[in-house]
Design a protein around this motif. Sequence first.
Motif, PDB file in Angstrom:
ATOM      1  N   GLN A   1      37.372  33.181  37.847  1.00  0.00           N
ATOM      2  CA  GLN A   1      37.543  33.851  39.132  1.00  0.00           C
ATOM      3  C   GLN A   1      38.225  35.187  38.867  1.00  0.00           C
ATOM      4  N   ILE A   2      37.755  36.227  39.527  1.00  0.00           N
ATOM      5  CA  ILE A   2      38.317  37.559  39.349  1.00  0.00           C
ATOM      6  C   ILE A   2      39.297  37.796  40.496  1.00  0.00           C
ATOM      7  N   VAL A   3      40.581  37.973  40.121  1.00  0.00           N
ATOM      8  CA  VAL A   3      41.643  38.092  41.128  1.00  0.00           C
ATOM      9  C   VAL A   3      42.409  39.394  40.922  1.00  0.00           C
ATOM     10  N   LYS A   4      43.118  39.812  41.955  1.00  0.00           N
ATOM     11  CA  LYS A   4      43.982  40.987  41.861  1.00  0.00           C
ATOM     12  C   LYS A   4      45.178  40.643  40.995  1.00  0.00           C
TER      13      LYS A   4
ATOM     14  N   ARG B   1      30.951  39.787  41.852  1.00  0.00           N
ATOM     15  CA  ARG B   1      32.127  40.568  42.214  1.00  0.00           C
ATOM     16  C   ARG B   1      33.396  39.737  42.106  1.00  0.00           C
ATOM     17  N   THR B   2      33.314  38.438  42.412  1.00  0.00           N
ATOM     18  CA  THR B   2      34.509  37.593  42.429  1.00  0.00           C
ATOM     19  C   THR B   2      34.510  36.499  41.362  1.00  0.00           C
ATOM     20  N   ASN B   3      33.419  36.352  40.625  1.00  0.00           N
ATOM     21  CA  ASN B   3      33.444  35.387  39.530  1.00  0.00           C
ATOM     22  C   ASN B   3      32.460  35.768  38.434  1.00  0.00           C
ATOM     23  N   HIS B   4      32.772  35.304  37.231  1.00  0.00           N
ATOM     24  CA  HIS B   4      31.915  35.469  36.066  1.00  0.00           C
ATOM     25  C   HIS B   4      31.642  34.073  35.515  1.00  0.00           C
TER      26      HIS B   4
ATOM     27  N   CYS C   1      36.512  43.697  34.300  1.00  0.00           N
ATOM     28  CA  CYS C   1      37.365  43.786  35.486  1.00  0.00           C
ATOM     29  C   CYS C   1      37.882  45.212  35.660  1.00  0.00           C
TER      30      CYS C   1
ATOM     31  N   GLU D   1      42.551  44.156  38.303  1.00  0.00           N
ATOM     32  CA  GLU D   1      42.025  42.790  38.368  1.00  0.00           C
ATOM     33  C   GLU D   1      42.223  42.073  37.039  1.00  0.00           C
TER      34      GLU D   1
END
Length: 134
Positions: A128-131, A103-106, A65, A69
């Motif tokens: 989920q990759i979040v701010k 970009r938004t999940n792994h 991240c 993030e």
Amino acid sequence: MSQLPDLKGSMGEQLGIEFISIEEGKVVAQMPVDNRTCQPFGILNGGASLALAEMVAGHGSVPLCSQNEMPCGIQVSANHVGMVKVEKGAYVIAKGTLVHRGRTNHIWNVDIVTPDNKLISTARIVNQIVKKRI
């Protein structure tokens, strides 16, 4: 290799989880099979295995991240296929492998095995990759 996480004051510390290595897309950790992680029947609890798997996937996503993030586990699916008895010195090893880096999940696959490589559980985790909001 990424710096190993400090689990002091976390559930990981309570369960006795220790990270062995974190590399891009690969994570290895271990957890004892003892009174903290077992069922009343004297075998490893599936919930403890799920906690181990989710921690492996989460800490594996952290170095992937950006600085602003963080990963949040949003889905865990697992199959428990073997048992481990509570015995002095018993432990399991979790081997996490990144399956998808979006970009938004792994998506991670985590196999939990005994020291002699007997499969105990296999899990699929979506982060989920979040701010960061903190």
